[in-house]
Design a protein around this motif. Structure first.
Motif, PDB file in Angstrom:
ATOM      1  N   ASN A  85       0.831  -1.210   0.000  1.00 32.83           N
ATOM      2  CA  ASN A  85       0.000   0.000   0.000  1.00 32.83           C
ATOM      3  C   ASN A  85       0.861   1.254   0.000  1.00 32.83           C
ATOM      4  O   ASN A  85       0.552   2.249  -0.646  1.00 32.83           O
ATOM      5  CB  ASN A  85      -0.873   0.044   1.251  1.00 32.83           C
ATOM      6  N   GLU A  86       1.947   1.181   0.775  1.00 32.80           N
ATOM      7  CA  GLU A  86       2.825   2.334   0.927  1.00 32.80           C
ATOM      8  C   GLU A  86       3.537   2.688  -0.367  1.00 32.80           C
ATOM      9  O   GLU A  86       4.087   3.779  -0.508  1.00 32.80           O
ATOM     10  CB  GLU A  86       3.864   2.050   2.025  1.00 32.80           C
ATOM     11  N   GLU A  87       3.575   1.737  -1.309  1.00 33.12           N
ATOM     12  CA  GLU A  87       4.291   1.972  -2.556  1.00 33.12           C
ATOM     13  C   GLU A  87       3.360   2.428  -3.680  1.00 33.12           C
ATOM     14  O   GLU A  87       3.792   2.579  -4.811  1.00 33.12           O
ATOM     15  CB  GLU A  87       5.019   0.688  -2.995  1.00 33.12           C
ATOM     16  N   VAL A  88       2.088   2.614  -3.349  1.00 30.10           N
ATOM     17  CA  VAL A  88       1.122   3.036  -4.348  1.00 30.10           C
ATOM     18  C   VAL A  88       0.701   4.463  -4.048  1.00 30.10           C
ATOM     19  O   VAL A  88       0.266   4.775  -2.937  1.00 30.10           O
ATOM     20  CB  VAL A  88      -0.109   2.121  -4.356  1.00 30.10           C
ATOM     21  N   ILE A  89       0.874   5.356  -5.019  1.00 33.42           N
ATOM     22  CA  ILE A  89       0.536   6.751  -4.812  1.00 33.42           C
ATOM     23  C   ILE A  89      -0.479   7.164  -5.860  1.00 33.42           C
ATOM     24  O   ILE A  89      -0.220   7.046  -7.068  1.00 33.42           O
ATOM     25  CB  ILE A  89       1.808   7.622  -4.900  1.00 33.42           C
ATOM     26  N   ASP A  90      -1.635   7.597  -5.434  1.00 36.33           N
ATOM     27  CA  ASP A  90      -2.711   7.999  -6.341  1.00 36.33           C
ATOM     28  C   ASP A  90      -3.012   6.931  -7.377  1.00 36.33           C
ATOM     29  O   ASP A  90      -3.162   7.222  -8.563  1.00 36.33           O
ATOM     30  CB  ASP A  90      -2.357   9.314  -7.069  1.00 36.33           C
ATOM     31  N   GLY A  91      -3.034   5.693  -6.947  1.00 35.97           N
ATOM     32  CA  GLY A  91      -3.371   4.618  -7.867  1.00 35.97           C
ATOM     33  C   GLY A  91      -2.269   4.262  -8.849  1.00 35.97           C
ATOM     34  O   GLY A  91      -2.491   3.509  -9.788  1.00 35.97           O
ATOM     35  N   LYS A  92      -1.074   4.829  -8.610  1.00 37.60           N
ATOM     36  CA  LYS A  92       0.041   4.508  -9.499  1.00 37.60           C
ATOM     37  C   LYS A  92       1.224   4.031  -8.686  1.00 37.60           C
ATOM     38  O   LYS A  92       1.348   4.347  -7.503  1.00 37.60           O
ATOM     39  CB  LYS A  92       0.443   5.747 -10.305  1.00 37.60           C
ATOM     40  N   SER A  93       2.120   3.296  -9.354  1.00 38.80           N
ATOM     41  CA  SER A  93       3.281   2.773  -8.642  1.00 38.80           C
ATOM     42  C   SER A  93       4.219   3.916  -8.279  1.00 38.80           C
ATOM     43  O   SER A  93       4.402   4.850  -9.057  1.00 38.80           O
ATOM     44  CB  SER A  93       4.018   1.763  -9.515  1.00 38.80           C
ATOM     45  N   GLU A  94       4.810   3.819  -7.096  1.00 43.10           N
ATOM     46  CA  GLU A  94       5.752   4.854  -6.665  1.00 43.10           C
ATOM     47  C   GLU A  94       6.951   4.868  -7.599  1.00 43.10           C
ATOM     48  O   GLU A  94       7.450   5.916  -7.969  1.00 43.10           O
ATOM     49  CB  GLU A  94       6.201   4.567  -5.224  1.00 43.10           C
ATOM     50  N   VAL A  95       7.398   3.673  -7.991  1.00 44.65           N
ATOM     51  CA  VAL A  95       8.491   3.569  -8.944  1.00 44.65           C
ATOM     52  C   VAL A  95       7.901   3.548 -10.353  1.00 44.65           C
ATOM     53  O   VAL A  95       7.135   2.660 -10.693  1.00 44.65           O
ATOM     54  CB  VAL A  95       9.295   2.264  -8.711  1.00 44.65           C
ATOM     55  N   GLY A  96       8.191   4.522 -11.148  1.00 46.55           N
ATOM     56  CA  GLY A  96       7.765   4.512 -12.539  1.00 46.55           C
ATOM     57  C   GLY A  96       6.426   5.157 -12.832  1.00 46.55           C
ATOM     58  O   GLY A  96       6.165   5.571 -13.946  1.00 46.55           O
TER      59      GLY A  96
END
Length: 900
Positions: free
Chosen positions: A201-212
Motif C-alpha cells: 500500500n505504501e508503494e502506491v501513490i494515487d493509484g500509481k506505482s511509486e516507482v515509474g
RNA sequence: GCCGGCGUGGCGGAACUGGCAGACGCGCUGGACUCAAAAUCCAGUACUCGCAAGAGUGUGUGGGUUCGAGCCCCUCCGCCGGUACCA
C-alpha cells in the motif's frame, strides 16, 4: 597551468588527505572488546539513510544530509566520543533489474559498478565514514541475516495478552499458520502489470506505482504478508518518546489511522419475506456487522451499504435484484483504483432487495451496495446516516433515501453537568434547522429514545454499553494500516527461506542460510504474476517432493535492519553481536567529557539507540515505519535492547535547481557534485551545502553562492600562506607566535561559543557566518597570532577537513605547539571572561522608537540608566512638551521612556 | 476537505527567552592595484523624502495583547509537502 585560476591549491590538498585517511583509517570505530577500544568515552551513533546506488550517480541532494552528519561526527570525535558513522548500499531493487532486462547485464554487475561509483564520489567529498563497516544488502553475508530475521517473524506470533511478539512455542491454539507474523494470505493486492509485480500500500501513490508511475489494479493473489497491524497501537505509542519532527510523527499516526468506535450487528430481515435465492442463506439468518465512529447516530440509520466485494452480498441479494447486482459488481471490479477514488465522480450504488433490522428500534432498512464503501476498511459495511455524514448525505440525496436528524448542535446534559455556566457562545453559531447539509459535528442526541438529551460523548458510551449487554455490538478500534504485503515477483531481491511441500509452506533451517538466488539469463517478469525465479527449474526443485518459494522480498527488507548490522558488520555467528548491539544501540552514557554546558548535557541524557538519523521525508511511512516494526519484533524476542531504533530524526530539505524548480534531467537543472568539486574543491562544496540555509529547509542551488564560500576558504588559506617570488606557497609573514589582542580575543571566543552551540543545534549556516566574521577580523589584523589561527582551524575542521588538516600540519612544522593530526585534537573551549566587555551600547527609546544609542558601563544600575536616558539630548527633544508617564529599564539592553 | 510546514531587502538567509529588523554571503555601485583584464583589497547598499544632518515607512493581510511584536493570540490570503469516499 590552470593553477592560477584556483583560489587555493585544493586540487593538491584534497587528494593528499583523502589518501592519508584511507591509509591510516583514523575514523575507524573499534567495538567493545577490540584492543584499541576505549570504554571511558561515551558513544555516539550518527547515521545517514544509505543510498540506493543508481546508475546516474550521486546528485547534490545526497551529500546535503551526509555533510551535516559528517560535521557532527567529526565534531563529536573531537569532543571525545566513540563515534559510529557508517555507510553502505541498499542495492536490491527495481532499477538494477530493469537495467538488466534492457541490456542483459546481470544486476550483480550493474550493482557492483554503481557501488564503486558512489563510493568514489563519497570519498571525494572527504566523508569520515568508517569504511571497514561498509555493508551491501545484496551480499550473501548480509542477506543471510535478512532471511534469518524473516524466519524469526515466521516462527513468531503476537500474543494479545502480553501485547508482545512471542515464539510460536507459547501459542496454544490449533493452527499456528493463522497467527504467524509472517503468513500467506489470498488477498486483493496492488498488482502493477507494467512492473509485473505486486506492491505494498505504501508503494502506491494515487493509484500509481511509486516507482515509474505505472497504473496499479486490485487483484486477489496469494502472497506473503507481515502482521504489522498487530503492532499498530505500539507503533503509535512509541512515537511519543521520539525526538522526531512533528510532521513525520503526524504522517505515521495518520497512516496507521486509528479510530475508536463500535461494531454494531444488524440482522437481515426474515428470509421468508425476501424470497432469497440461495438455500444455504435461508437457513441461517445472516447478520451484517458495521463499524461506526458514531454509534450515537444509530437511530439516524435509514439504510445500509455493503462494499460491492463483500461476500455477504451473495447471501442476501434477492432474486429480482440478482442480475443487476452482478452487473454492478463487474462494473466496479473493472475500474482501476484511480477511477474508483476519483472524488469528483458522483455516488453510485444499487439496492440488493434485502432489508436489515436496526437493533435499537427494530426498523427495517434497505441494504444497498455502493463502491464508496471499501472492503478493506472496517467490516466492509456501513450504516447510512445521511443526516450526519457527508457521503451518506450525498448518497441519500441521489437515491432519495430518507434523512432523519438525531443530533442537534449545542450542549447536552452530559456537557452541561460538566459546564455549569451553560454552553459557550460558539456552540450556537450553527443553527441546526437552518443548515442545509449534514451536521457532522458533536452535539446532543434527539429522536433517539435511549440517549435523548445526552452529549455525543455520553451518548456513544451509553448506546455502546446497551448494545454490548445484548450481544448486538461492542466497542472497537479500527486502523487504516493494512498488513504489509511482503512478497514481490522480481528477480533482484532476497529469496524467501521457505519451501512448499504438499501445498504447505515450511521454513528452511537456519543452517541452510543464505538462500542465494539462482543464476538466470532472463530476468523478465512473466506477466502472469508468476515470479521470474520460477524459470530456474533446477533451483526451485528443493527435493523429491518440495519446491522453493519463488517470490522475493521487497526492497525494504534490507533497510529494515541495516543500522543494526553496522554495529557489527562482520559477525557471521549472529545478525549483530550482543555486546556490540548493547553498546551502540543502548543508553547514552550519562556523563560525557568535562566542560560541557548544560544544554549539551541535557541532549546527552536522551534514551539512546541511533543518536541522530538524518535523511529525506520520502521514507516517512515506508522505511521508517517498517524498520520500527521489525525492531519491535526483535525487541520482543529479546534480540535488541531498546524498543525504538531511531531516537532522533532530522529531515534535510530538498535542494532545488538554480531556477528554483525541482532538479530533474528533463529540466536540465541538475547539479553534479563532481563538477562543483572539480571547480571549487570538496571543502567549498561541503561548506556551501551547509551555508545555503537551514538543513531542514527546501532551498535553491546557486553557483555564485559556492564561489562566495570558496572565497572564504581562500581567505583562510591566505591568512597563513602567501605566494613567494618563485610562485610557491609559503607561510605568511604576518603569522607570529604572539598572543591575540583583547578585541580579537573577544571575537575568537564568541566564535568558539557560537560554532559549538550551532553544531549541537545543527544550525550550520550560522556557524559558518560566525567563522566568516572571525576570518574577517583576522584578515584586518596586521599580525595573525598563532593561537588564534589554531583555534580557527579546529573550529573549521569538521566543515573543511582537507584545508584545515593541511594548514594545521604546516603550522606544526614551522612552530612549536600541538602536532599530529588535527582530527585527533580536542575541541576548543571558550572562556566566558573574554566575552565580557566593560562598556556596552544600550538603546534609548521613546514610546518604543529608537532615539539614540549610548555606551554605558556594564551592569549599570536601573536608576543610573534611567537618569542617563532622561538627560539625553535626543530623548529630551522627543519628549518635549509631553509628560513622562513611565520609564522601562532593561539592564544592559535598553531604556524605554513612555511619554504622552 | 483534513494534517504538517512556511511567508523578512534585488537574491539565499540572520534575529537568543517579546527588547537596536536585515548578521553572514550573493548581486549591484564606487574606489585602490594594473598598460589592460582577471584575481585581490577598501567603501557603500531595505524603501521613500532630503545636498546633508535627519525624518518617515517597513517582516503576506486585517485586528488584538504589551511600555515594546518578525516572534504571543484571533481573522483572512498565498505557497510547499503529505493524505484523501477510512464510515
Amino acid at each position: 597551468m590552470n593553477d592560477r585560476r584556483k583560489p587555493y591549491p585544493f586540487d593538491l590538498i584534497e587528494p593528499k588527505w583523502q589518501s592519508i585517511w584511507n591509509e591510516r583509517q583514523p575514523f575507524h570505530a573499534p567495538n567493545p572488546g577490540d584492543p584499541d577500544f576505549d570504554p571511558t568515552r561515551p558513544k555516539f551513533y550518527i547515521l545517514d539513510m544509505y543510498p540506493y546506488p543508481s546508475g546516474t550517480g550521486l546528485h547534490v541532494g545526497h551529500p546535503e544530509g551526509y555533510t551535516a552528519t559528517d560535521i557532527v561526527a567529526r565534531y563529536k570525535r573531537m569532543r571525545g566520543f566513540n563515534v559510529l558513522h557508517p555507510m553502505g548500499w541498499d542495492a536490491f531493487g527495481l532499477p538494477a533489474e530493469q537495467y538488466a532486462i534492457k541490456t542483459g547485464q546481470h544486476p550483480a554487475i550493474t550493482t557492483r559498478e554503481n557501488v564503486a561509483k558512489f563510493k568514489s564520489q563519497l570519498q571525494r567529498i572527504g566523508f569520515s565514514y568508517d569504511w571497514q563497516r561498509e555493508i551491501n544488502t545484496t551480499d550473501p553475508a548480509y542477506f543471510k541475516w535478512t532471511q534469518w530475521i524473516f524466519l524469526q517473524l515466521y516462527h513468531s506470533w503476537f500474543n494479545l495478552e502480553t501485547n508482545k511478539a512471542e515464539p510460536l512455542a507459547t501459542y496454544a491454539g490449533p493452527d499456528a499458520d493463522v497467527v504467524r507474523l509472517a503468513f500467506v494470505a489470498e488477498v486483493p493486492v496492488n498488482w502493477c502489470p507494467e512492473l509485473g509485480t505486486v506492491l505494498a500500500n505504501e508503494e502506491v501513490i494515487d493509484g500509481k506505482s511509486e516507482v515509474g508511475g505505472f497504473p496499479v489494479v486490485r487483484r486477489p493473489m496469494r502472497q506473503w504478508m507481515l502482521r504489522i497491524t498487530a503492532f499498530a497501537e505500539r507503533l503509535i505509542d512509541g512515537l511519543e518518546g521520539l525526538d522526531w519532527p512533528e510532521g513525520i510523527k503526524a504522517l505515521q499516526r495518520n497512516w496507521i489511522g486509528k479510530s475508536e468506535g463500535a461494531e454494531v450487528r444488524f440482522k437481515v430481515a426474515q428470509v421468508s419475506d425476501l424470497r432469497i435465492v440461495d438455500e444455504r442463506a435461508s437457513e441461517t439468518r445472516a447478520t451484517i456487522t458495521v463499524f461506526t465512529t458514531r454509534p450515537d447516530t444509530l437511530y439516524g440509520a435509514t439504510y445500509m451499504v455493503l462494499a460491492p466485494e463483500n461476500p455477504l452480498v451473495d447471501q442476501i441479494t434477492t432474486l429480482a435484484q440478482r442480475s443487476a447486482v452482478e452487473n454492478y459488481r463487474t462494473q466496479v471490479a473493472s475500474k482501476s483504483d484511480l477511477e474508483r477514488t476519483d472524488l469528483s465522480k458522483e455516488k453510485s450504488g444499487l439496492f440488493t432487495g434485502a432489508f436489515a433490522i436496526n437493533p435499537v428500534n427494530d426498523e427495517s432498512i434497505p441494504i444497498w451496495i455502493a463502491d464508496y464503501v471499501l472492503m478493506n476498511y472496517g467490516t466492509g459495511a456501513i450504516m447510512g446516516v445521511p443526516a450526519h455524514d457527508e457521503r451518506d448525505y450525498e448518497f441519500a440525496q441521489k437515491f432519495d433515501l430518507p434523512i432523519r436528524r438525531v443530533i442537534t448542535p449545542g450542549c447536552g446534559i452530559g456537557l452541561q453537568l460538566m459546564n455549569p455556566h451553560g454552553p459557550k457562545k460558539d456552540d450556537h453559531r450553527q443553527d441546526a434547522d437552518a443548515t442545509p447539509g449534514p451536521f457532522t459535528g458533536e452535539g446532543v442526541a434527539i429522536n433517539s429514545p435511549l440517549i435523548d438529551g445526552l452529549s455525543t460523548a455520553a451518548a456513544k458510551e451509553k448506546i455502546t454499553a446497551w448494545l454490548e449487554r445484548r450481544g448486538l455490538g461492542r466497542k472497537t478500534i479500527n486502523y487504516k494500516l493494512r498488513d504489509w504485503l511482503f512478497s514481490r515477483q522480481r528477480y533482484w531481491g532476497e529469496p524467501f527461506p521457505i519451501i512448499w511441500r504438499d501445498g504447505k509452506h515450511e521454513a528452511l533451517p537456519e543452517s541452510a542460510l543464505p538462500i542465494k538466488p539462482p543464476t538466470l539469463d532472463d530476468f523478465k517478469p512473466t506477466g502472469t504474476g508468476e515470479p521470474p525465479l520460477a524459470k530456474a527449474k533446477e533451483w526451485i526443485r528443493y527435493s523429491e517432493d518440495a519446491v522453493r518459494e519463488t517470490n522475493t522480498m521487497p526492497q525494504w527488507a534490507g533497510s529494515c535492519w541495516y543500522y543494526l548490522r553496522f554495529c557489527d558488520p562482520q559477525n557471521d555467528e549472529r545478525f549483530v553481536g550482543v555486546e556490540a548491539e548493547r553498546y551502540w544501540m543502548g543508553h547514552v552514557a550519562s556523563t560525557g567529557p568535562s566542560g560541557v554546558s548544560g544544554a549539551l548535557r541535557q541532549a546527552r541524557t536522551k534514551p539512546g539507540g541511533v543518536d541522530l538519523y538524518v535523511g529525506g521525508t520520502e521514507h516517512a511511512v515506508l522505511h521508517l515505519l517498517y524498520a520500527r516494526f521489525w525492531h519491535k519484533v526483535l525487541f520482543d524476542l529479546g534480540y535488541v535492547s531498546k524498543p525504538e531504533p531511531f531516537q532522533r530524526l532530522v529531515n534535510q530539505g530538498i535542494i532545488l535547481g538554480e531556477d528554483g524548480q525541482k532538479m530533474s534531467k528533463s529540466r536540465g537543472n541538475v547539479v553534479s557534485p563532481d563538477d562543483v568539486i572539480e571547480q571549487y574543491g570538496a571543502d567549498a562544496f561541503r561548506c556551501y551545502e551547509m551555508f545555503m540555509g537551514p538543513l531542514e529547509q527546501m532551498k535553491p542551488w546557486s553557483m555564485k553562492g559556492v564561489e562566495g564560500v570558496s572565497r572564504f576558504l581562500a581567505r583562510v588559506w591566505r591568512l597563513l600562506m602567501e605566494e613567494s617570488q618563485a610562485g610557491n606557497w609559503v607561510l605568511a609573514a604576518g603569522v607570529q607566535a604572539s598572543e591575540p589582542e583583547k578585541p580579537l580575543l573577544r571575537v575568537l571566543h564568541a566564535t568558539i561559543k557560537k560554532v559549538t552551540e550551532d553544531i549541537e543545534a545543527l544550525s550550520f549556516n550560522t556557524a559558518i557566518s560566525q567563522m566568516m566574521i572571525l576570518v574577517n577580523a583576522l584578515t584586518n589584523a596586521p599580525v595573525k597570532p598563532i593561537p588564534a589561527l589554531r583555534t580557527l582551524l579546529l573550529l573549521l575542521n569538521p566543515f573543511a577537513p582537507h584545508l584545515t588538516s593541511e594548514l594545521w600540519q604546516t603550522l606544526g612544522r614551522s612552530f612549536a605547539g600541538p602536532r599530529g593530526d588535527i582530527a585527533e585534537k580536542a575541541w576548543p573551549e571558550y572562556e566566558p571572561a573574554f566575552l565580557i566587555e566593560n562598556e556596552i551600547e544600550i538603546v534609548l527609546q521613546v514610546n518604543g522608537k529608537v532615539r539614540d544609542r549610548v555606551r554605558v558601563e556594564l551592569n549599570a544600575t536601573d536608576a543610573a540608566l534611567e537618569s542617563t536616558a532622561l538627560a539625553n539630548q535626543r530623548v529630551r527633544e522627543s519628549t518635549e512638551g509631553k509628560q513622562i508617564r513611565k520609564v522601562i529599564v532593561i539592564a544592559n539592553k535598553l531604556v524605554n521612556v513612555v511619554a504622552a
